[in-house]
Each structure stands twice: as structure tokens, then as C-alpha cells.
Design an enzyme around this catalytic site. Sequence first.
Site, PDB file in Angstrom:
ATOM      1  N   HIS A   1      -3.813  -5.368  -0.100  1.00 61.26           N
ATOM      2  CA  HIS A   1      -3.460  -5.830   1.242  1.00 61.26           C
ATOM      3  C   HIS A   1      -3.447  -7.349   1.348  1.00 61.26           C
ATOM      4  O   HIS A   1      -4.465  -7.945   1.686  1.00 61.26           O
ATOM      5  CB  HIS A   1      -4.435  -5.250   2.273  1.00 61.26           C
ATOM      6  CG  HIS A   1      -4.247  -3.787   2.472  1.00 61.26           C
ATOM      7  ND1 HIS A   1      -3.483  -3.260   3.478  1.00 61.26           N
ATOM      8  CD2 HIS A   1      -4.698  -2.736   1.750  1.00 61.26           C
ATOM      9  CE1 HIS A   1      -3.480  -1.943   3.391  1.00 61.26           C
ATOM     10  NE2 HIS A   1      -4.208  -1.595   2.345  1.00 61.26           N
TER      11      HIS A   1
ATOM     12  N   GLU B   1      -2.338  -9.043   3.593  1.00 64.02           N
ATOM     13  CA  GLU B   1      -2.545  -9.464   4.991  1.00 64.02           C
ATOM     14  C   GLU B   1      -4.028  -9.538   5.341  1.00 64.02           C
ATOM     15  O   GLU B   1      -4.367  -9.973   6.445  1.00 64.02           O
ATOM     16  CB  GLU B   1      -1.819  -8.503   5.946  1.00 64.02           C
ATOM     17  CG  GLU B   1      -2.541  -7.188   6.264  1.00 64.02           C
ATOM     18  CD  GLU B   1      -2.430  -6.145   5.160  1.00 64.02           C
ATOM     19  OE1 GLU B   1      -1.897  -6.464   4.081  1.00 64.02           O
ATOM     20  OE2 GLU B   1      -2.908  -5.009   5.367  1.00 64.02           O
TER      21      GLU B   1
ATOM     22  N   CYS C   1       0.822  -1.209   0.000  1.00 62.88           N
ATOM     23  CA  CYS C   1       0.000   0.000   0.000  1.00 62.88           C
ATOM     24  C   CYS C   1       0.866   1.275   0.000  1.00 62.88           C
ATOM     25  O   CYS C   1       1.567   1.518  -0.960  1.00 62.88           O
ATOM     26  CB  CYS C   1      -0.986  -0.041   1.164  1.00 62.88           C
ATOM     27  SG  CYS C   1      -2.345   1.109   0.936  1.00 62.88           S
TER      28      CYS C   1
END
Lengths: 368, 1063
Positions: A342, A344, A257
Site C-alpha cells: 500500500h 498510500e 493490492c
Amino acid sequence: MSLFNQSEKAYLLLADGTVLEGRSFGQKGTVIGEVVFTTGLTGYQETLTDPSYYGQIVTQTFPLIGNYGVNNEDFESDKSYVSGYIVREWCNTPSNFRSQGNINDFLVSQNIIGIHSIDTRSLTRKIREYGVMNGAITTEDVFDKKDELLNQIKAYTIKNAVKSVTGTENRVYGSEGSKYKVVLFDFGYKRNIRNELVNRGCEVTVVPADTTAEQVKAMAPNGIMFSNGPGDPTENTDVIGNIKEIAKLGIPIFGICLGHQLMALAHGGRTEKLKYGHRGANQPVIDLATDKTYVTSQNHGYAVVGDSIDSSIGTVSHINANDKTCEGIRYKNINAFTVQFHPEAHGGPQDTDYLFDEFIKNMEKEMQ
Amino acid sequence: MPLRQDIKKVLVIGSGPIIIGQAAEFDYAGTQACRALKQEGLEVVLINSNPATIMTDKAMADKIYIEPLTLDVVKRIIKIEKPDSLLSTLGGQTGLTLSMQLAEEGFLEENNVKLLGANPETIHKAEDRQAFKDTMESIGEPCIPSKVVETIDDAVDFAGVIDYPVIVRPAFTLGGTGGGIANNEAELRDIAKNGLRLSPITQVLIEKCISGWKEIEFEVIRDRKDNVITVCSMENFDPVGIHTGDSIVIAPAVTLTDREYQMLRTASLNIISELKVEGGCNCQFALHPTSMEYAVIEVNPRVSRSSALASKATGYPIAKVATKIAIGYTLDEIINQVTGKTFACFEPALDYCVVKFPKWAFDKFVYAKRTLGTQMKATGEVMAIGTSFEQAIMKAVRSTELGVDSMNMKKMDSIPTEELLQKITKADDERAFQVYELLKRDITPEKIHELTMIDIWFLEKLNNLVKLEKWLAEGELTEDKYLTAKQYGYLDSTIERISSQKCPMRKRAVYKMVDTCAGEFKAETPYFYSTFDEENEAKQFIERTDKGKKKVIVFGSGPIRIGQGIEFDYCSVHCVWTLKEEGYEAVICNNNPETVSTDFDTGDRLYFDPLTKEDVESIIETEQPYGVVVQFGGQTAIKLTRHLADMGVNILGTSADSIDAAEDRERFDELLEKCNIPRPEGFTVMTTEEAVEVADKLGYPVLLRPSYVLGGQNMIIAHSEKDVVEYMGIITRTMIENPVLIDKYMMGTEVEVDAICDGNDFLIPGIMEHIERAGVHSGDSISVYPAQTLSQRIVDTIIDYTKKLAFELKVVGLVNIQYVVYNNEVYVIEVNPRSSRTVPYISKVTGIPMVDLATKIMLGSTLKELGYESGLYKKSNYVAVKVPVFSFEKLQDVDTMLGPEMKSTGECLGIAHNFEDALLKGLIAAGYDLKKEGGVLISVRDTDKQEIISIADKFAQMGFELYGTSGTASVLNRNMIATNLVRKISDDEPNVLTLLESGKIHYVISTSAKGRLPARDSVKMRRKSVERSICSLTAIDTARALANVLMSNRSIDDVEMVDITKI
């Protein structure tokens, strides 16, 4: 929240002068921010605690928010960073075995001003058409001092975003003596980035955003992670300068990001502000190397201009299937890759968590 | 990579007749598939035995076979048509099972046919219980402790290991047929025995009972590049233990945190990737309510009822995308039609919530066991979209046409709290309403959760409605209160009833768009739902896209139920297509997620909303149509007529007044008198006393029914005063405000006609004759076109009466008339100035596009202009026999005996050059196995005893062993037909039940003067036959027809396959 259990009125005033009447939830008062929307169906708790939302008033397009309450485990940081929160309906009778309270109480505890009973679809369509715009939520009489508030709204910009959310000292996570040592730059990082690394056997040192190349070198990590974070990437000139040097250390790098954007800026790339950004858990991203499409979690208002990176320095590795914007870069002469989305998750799909494995492999290779 | 170059000609197998567990959703999926294939320029060959479907329409495929869905038939068609590919995943379980058998036998390979969609290995892994378990274990996805067994003893042994209660799930059965929950060994033995028999591979799964866990579903899509996405998550209101088809369902899942949601989503993706499905797949999970533990319940590697629901809930056309994937496309190449800009490789984001509510047939099957469990019982469903759960469920319940306008069900008032608490623990079709009543009585959500395991979230939402209603009931009805109630989904009339005050203002609904992306991208989907905000996206859309065309609204037929099935969707869709062709903008209003009509690209605009007066009023206000069409949406749409006319809306076709004239008994009698047309004598009564008096006057038997009937709902033949009293008791109990009609019952030949009339001319495409005499509902009769036994004089009379009735009623469009021919005279039984169940099949076999003609006539055209003469159209070269199909094995305690109340859920068609062959095909299509040896058990009522002799004789001649109960056996033996006497159920064993259990019996012929009550011997005998899958014939005429077919010694191999596009 029962609609008939009437709370006090609240207003949303937009930069174009539109006033939407709703009802207050969370903290009372007035707050100005950049009004954005996110389309995730679940994950409001993760959204509220994602530091990338610093300075923004977040609109949830899904109308029923707070259904499963709030718990202590699903926070992505220590506190909520949103400036304000807009929902259609919040749930005062949440139901989930991990729920420890309702979302209203959470917002109050975090001092976040919210507004509900807003036609969030209509608001979203407006943002889509006009682009992100500033606005204010207020529980005071908006008509009283509309012009004054409007001037403040128009003048508002998100400043010093990273500086406001980054930590001030190094913190170490994961068990000592782990196989890999990773330095995680805290530009406003989400906890799960750290957890994904720790779960893969990394000792993670979270460092402040302004950590220099020398300081990194002194820690002698096996890998460096540039985290997500809020704001306009170009305002972080010092950090960008540092990254130029850090990239030369020859240590494998993974950026997510804002981390992705800052890497690009440090390597001659350019960023642009998207009309209304990508925020949600359903963004399709094509991995150009495999031609496979992944559903990703995203939250960004700025993007790297794909062809702004010199092809001798790096190439675009991922693009957004919808608007074809740059979603990832692979660097050529340094062991580094970065992505806009993202991997994650939290909230959102876990489909790209294999990128963490790739990062581990990159470290492994360097170590041999 | 786009379209595979080795695919040119694709065979699509449909799902056959509508039965419980396999309904209209497969017509929707099949139609999407056929259209997608044709768009690619592929030649499409279709097999489906169900003539009421849209997919069997000439526009949908190049070659269409309305033939039995048996292995032999499919093989023959493959030999004739030589397709290069077979699409296996769009025709429900029927299509999938056939495809798998063809592949496993090596037939496909021998004939160079590629299997598209799912390969045999995939299907095996998903459908074979043990293979499924092994596969799940290999990828670390938890399953419920279970074991596949093939004997009852093994079942009992394993249950001892995992402890009771256990669930029994038979392999390869539809909708969980034959399954159940066993709490102890005795119950297990009983259920397992039945399940083993029903499973085509004699396998059942014995599984740890995890009732009470949350039931979560994901719809997943994968392509051959291994791109995987989830389209939609769904959460069941009713936790594990109740079949998802019988559960109220909400989309998306609401009580899951992102962690739980992503955990199950990731599991879905892992599963579909491992199974290597290329197309759509449904994954069902059980999630422990207080931990992160979960288990995979079931995976369906094909489109399903849930995928239809997910498609409608999100706007993502799963069947279409699955088809494109099957022929070579990948998700990233398929454009998202909704946005026109983005691709199919994404996950829809919802900015509303969707509630599905099942529709059951218990209003018809008064004595059926209503308890819900692992075996699906619902015949259909409705869907509602709202900006809140409360709004959506309020819309859903009024869409189900249960006679409720909110969660308040009148009959709950009088049930004691203790009894309600017991009922909700057991769970039947009315549980949501029982729960609501308990909440009203201040029973806490916690207490109800404890008993039902329904998540507190849902209970609190219902409690919000309770609180709102209390608030409405006290004090002045302010604008604030009124507007709040509107947001919560209340109708003005309901608000006025609850508050006992007039509404202070009138707020009309506005419409929001379903756009797959929660507003993130600009979309032009003409798909809307109502809510009570300020912005009206439908209005904006209409203004933006205005091409100056006249707008016509077509009202659909709501949920599939007995008596109002898929036929009406066929008619609605055809009407829409014709309107578009004629240059009109066609707008559809409907609430059934299973149908083609609610596909957003069928009409120019779709309103997915309830079909009540007020809901419709708002749509009309937004649309400002030139006219509306009510005659294709069954009784659901017809019911709106009066109100629409009062609003001053232009009703296209037959007027509201004419519809009333046909439905109002007195006006209709006057009309008949004027036309000099006889009808069976009859009267209207209000009370039991009147009914008994009138019945005496007419002489028994008499026919009783409420006025304004649908599918013969609550209609019976009474043979005695006792019957009349029992019936009136039931009717007055179930809140019928309309009077009851009593007619003299005439047991003659029933004849049915559908006609098109323009006011000056009329066209009868064909006359249909029923095999069963009057008294069996027309929907349950075997219907033959063209009529086989009528004299020219009778035919002429029918033509004459049809003409008179159509003209006198000023029919503009379609009319359906039922006659009975009794003692060589023609009597009128019923006139319906609307489309009927038989329209699709008659259109297909005569080649007359009835709905298209009727629509054009409504718009002002004439039959002459359209090229048709007045009168009866020339007979087809083919005979078509429509055979009803029942779902009795799904509905416990329902008497299978046919009568004036309709019981069938679907139908099949047999088409051939002569009657015998057509009947043979029809019977085979309907599942009769036509065994030519074994035993026949006969037990008939006294009035049938003379007629049964010749039928029994035929069976005896063919070498069947005959058995009879005392009365029947003695009549047959006296007539020199050797019959074994069997003891009655009430006698000691061995008796009738023992005989049925023995496996010796292949046919049962059972009629009785009385039925319905499950406790009666005759009903028990018929139920036992159903449970043992023994062919059970409950009308003398059906038995005779079957005997004749068997006698003819023809086999389906001798009969030509008919491509109906060539008719």
C-alpha cells in the site's frame, strides 16, 4: 480500559475448537469471520475502516489499542468493515488533541463486536502455526451451543466481498479542470489512494467495481487506478473479464493490492492464499529494478504467484524480502504497473508514495 | 555488496571512563562492534582507557590499548598499528569527537586510514549547531528558532528577539553539560557564560524554549544503498525540558496517531538520508501537543544510550548492524538473527510495551540539587517489559532499587499537597512518585497535566493503579482482584500490604518472548519477559531446545550507580561465558538495558526482569536450575542470597551463611577474634544518643555507616559530636532499618586484595595499594598494582590474613578484602565474599582470568587442577594505576571533597613499566591536563597544614604562583614558601571566588574538616573550581602524587604504549 472495571464476559471460538475467554467491548452479540492478525503499532483507526478487512475478525498484536482515540479525519472509508475485533487492552482514556471519542464507542456505533483481555500473542502464534482460521466472537454462553457455532464457523467463507463494499455510482473528487483525469475502480478503496491522486493534481472519478471498458473509454481518462479490496480475487470473474478489455484501452494503469491481483488474473496469472497473509506496517519489499528495500504497509491474504505471469506479458518488479512472494508487476506491452503493498500508507510508512509520482509521469508521457 | 575488500585492520575507539551521559551502553555497543568485526575475519585494534569494560577483553580484539583517549595517543597508536580503517560511531561522543579531529587534521588521510561509519561532513552537519540548522532547513525539516552565539552579549540580544524563556545548549558537550533554561537576562548571562566556557569550540545555541511539547525519538538505520529503516520509536513521559536521559521513556510511542507517527518517522528517514549516515542515528523531535507542528531537537549520527535502549526494547541489535554496514554490508544482506530467516532490512513490531526508568545518585548526594533540566544527571537506568504500561512501570520502579515496590513512596505521605504541586512543576527525580501521591489525593490528571504537561495518557494509566489500589484495599481480596493486580504488575507482598489480607492463591509469572516481529515469524530468540498469562514460552523453549545440560542462573547487577558500575557486568558476562564453555546452560537475569549481559546472545537465555525475591522465584520455577550464581552481580544479586537459600536453591560458590557471616557485624567480629585478626575498634548503635556515647568512647575521628553498605553509601567521618548528630538525623530520616556502625577511624595506608579460594587453596593475583589514605573510599582512591611501599612483613601478614579469612569464611570463588596499614600493623576494614570493582582490572594486568577461575571453582574444580599454586601470584612486569573519574560538573551542589562515601562514576587505567609513568598515564586518561605553569590555590584544614608544606614547596619550585586562604597562607609563608593571601568568600571582593573566576588558577588543593553542606565556604570554593573546570584536589595524598608527576617532567610522549594482549 481498566481491567478491574469489569465488563461482561466474551468468548473467542476458533475453528479448531479452542475457546479463549475475554471480555466484551464494542457491540454485543455473535459474529463469525476469518481470524487474521495485523502487526501495526499505530493505525488501528485506519485498519478498522479499511474495506479490505471485510469478512475478517482482526487481531491487533500490539497490546494497547485506542490510545489516541478516534477522530473524523483518519477514516479510510465511511464505515468499519471488519467483522470483529480482538485486542488485549483498549484505552478508555484516550489522549490526543484530535480525538473525538474512544474506540469502544466507535465500535458500538459501527455495530462491531469486539473482545478484549485476550492473550493476542498466543493467538497470533496459533494463527502463524495453523494458518488463518475461521472463528467467532460471542458475548453469549459459548459452551451452550458450541457444536452448532463450530459448524457455522467451519462452513464460513468470505463471499461477494467486492460486491459488498463497492460503491454503486460514480463520484468525482478533486477540482474540476485538473490536469489529469483518473478513473479509480472502487473494489473497496482506501480514501488515501484518492487523496494521493487529488493532491497530485488529479480529478478522480471513483467508479463501481463492475464498470466496463466502454464506460471507462467514454470517460476518456488519462489514467486508471485499480484499488485495494477484500476477499478471494478469483471470485471476481466479471471484473477480471472487464479488466482484460480495459487494459487494451492504452490508458496508463496503476494497481494496488486487490487491483494488482485482478490485473494479474486478467493477464493469465494465478493467485494463491498465503498461510497467514501479510498485515502490518513493517513489511520489507525489494524493488528489483533499483535493488533498494522499502518498508511498506500491507494487508493481504492472497498473493500473485510470481512466475505465473508469462514473461512476455509482465515481469515481477518487487518481491517481499522475507518470504520472496511477488509484490509488484510491470507489464510489458501496456503502460501498467501494479503493487501488492500500500504506497498510500494510512496506516503505515509513506516510503513508497513515489509510485504515485511514477503513475503521474506515466500519464504525462501518454498525454504528450 | 558484502564486505569491502579494502578493509583488513580496523581501529575501534571506545568511550573511556563511565561518566554521567556516557555509561555502559558504549561497552555494549563496542563489544557488539568488535565481535561483528572479528566474525568477518578482520583484525581489530582497540583503544579504551576504561579497564572495567568487556570490550577491552582479550577475546574482543587482537590488539588492546588501555591508554588515555587523547588525540596524541590515538595518533601514536595509529602509527604503531597502521590500521587501514577507523570505526568512528561506536565509541560515544568521545570516539566520535576524536575521529572527527583526526579526519579534519588530515591525519587519517596521511596515514591511509579510512573513516568508517560517518564521514566528517556528516558529523559536522549533525554536531555543529549552525550547520545542523542549515541542513535541516535545506530539506524542509523545521528546527526550533535558535541562533549560535559565541559571546554572552549576542546571547542576550537574540533572547530579546525570540523572548524568554530560552534554552542554552553548549556545542560539543556530553549529556548537555553546561546547558540550562534561562527565564530572564540575569539567568541567561550566568548560564551562557558557563556554557561558552565548557564548549570546546566556545559556542552555545540560544533556543526558543519549547518546554511542554511531547518529546519523541526515533532510532534510524541507513546503509550506503540508501536503504533506510526505523528500529523503534520512543516517547518521553516527561515532556521537552527534561533531558531524555533523565526522562521516563516508553517504547513504542503511544499517544501519537498514525498520521503523527508517520510524519515524524518520515522526517527521521529524510534526515538520516540527507546526513548520509552509514549506520545508526538517533533523531529527537518535539511535537506540539495540540497541533501537527513539530521541530527537530537533535540528531546523533552514532549509536547512543537511546540506541542501546531501542536494541533491548526490540531485540534488534543496532550496534552490530551498524558495524556491518560500516564495513560494507547493506541491510538487505544482513540476516535478522532473531528469526534467522528474515533480514535486517525491516522494522521491528512490538507486542508489548517497554518502560525505561532512570537511576539517579541522589541517595548518595544528599545535598545535590535534584531539579531536572536539560543537563542529564542520571548515572544509569533500568528497563522493564510488560503487556501493559502499568505492568511495565511497576516492574521498572522496583528494578531501580529505590526501596519501593510500587508507585507509593513512603516519604510522600507527609508532604502537604500544596508543596507536592509545587514540586511537580519544578520536576526532580521523584516527580513520578509525587504525581502518584497527588493522584491518590484525588488531584485530577487534568490539573497535573496543566502543571507538568505530562500527557494525560500517562497520568490516566497511573490513575488506573491508584484506582486498583483503592479497590484492593476495600473488601475481600478475591481471586479475581488478586489476578487483576498481578496483571497490573503487583508483587504478592505488595498486594498483601495494600489489602491487609493474605493472597487467596499464588499465581506465578509466565514468560513471553521478545522476537522483533510480534509473533509473525517463528523465532528462537532466548529473550524473555514475565507476564501473567497462561502460556509459558520460556518453558516451551526450554523443552524444545533441551540438550540435557545443567542449567545455571547468573543474577546481574541492575542499574549502573555509584558504587555498582560496569565492573559487575564484566564479571557476570565472564561467568556466563565460562559456564557455557564448561558445558552448562547459562541463564542471565538482569534489568539494565545498557549492558552486554542483557544482549540476548550473551547467555543461553535472558530474562529481562526485576531482581526482587518474587520476580526471581518465578524464573526459578520456570527454569528449574541446577544452581544459581550471586557473587558477580554486586549487592543487587547478593541481597537475594538468603531468600534463594531459604527456597532451597543451590547457591554455587560461597554459601549464604558465609555471606551473612561477612556482613553481620557480630558474627564477623567473632570470626576475626577467632582468627586473631585486628580491626579498627567499633560498635553497633541504633540511636543518636548511643552513637554520641560510643563516639566519645572511641575518640574522634570516627567512621559512621549503616550496616549492609554499598559503595560506602551514607558513610562519613565524624570529627565531632555535631557531625554525629547531623549524620544520625539524616540516616534515621531515610528509612534505614539496619543499625549504624561506628568505628575508630585510622588514617593509614589502604590496601586491597581480591582473592580466589576453593576451600583448600587460595590465590591472590595481586595486592593493590591506595595513594590516598584510609578515609577516602576505595572506589575514589588512586589504586596502584602492585603495591609500592609495603614491607615484606606487611605483605606476608596480608597474605596470611587473606588466607585465614578466606578459609574461615569458607569462600568458594571470589573474595575482596580491604585492609588498613596503620603504624606498621595490618587491620581488616571490610570483607566482601563476592566479586569487586577491581576484578576486571587486576585480571587484565596480571593475566589471571579471575572470574573464569572462580566460576570453574564454583562448579567443583580446584586451583591446583587449574594450574595455580596457593598464595600471592608473581608480580607483573607492569605497574597499573587505576584513577577514578567523577561527574561533578553534572551534579550541582555536590561537594567534591573525597571521603568515605564513594563519589566517582568511573575509572581509567594507566599501565607502564614503572609507577611514575603509569600514574602519569592514569591521570591523563582521567582528564587531568597536567599544566606545568600558572597558579595554585591552597586552602587546607588544620590537620593537613603540616603536610601541605612540602607539597606547596614542590609547586613553588616548579614556578607556580601560590595563593592561599589566611590560615594556609600564613603557615606556608612562615615556612618560607611565598604565598599570596586570598580573602575568604565571606569577605569582600576580590576574594577566593574572584580569583577562581580570573582564570589564573590551574590547580586547587582544598581540604576541610567539614563538607557536604552547599552553603559552606569550602564547598562553594570547590564547586566553583568544578564549574570553572579547574583541577581540584581534595586529598593531600592526591595532591602530592600529582606534584611528583609534574616534578618528574615526563610527558606521555616519553612513555611506551602497551598492548595488553601481550602481557
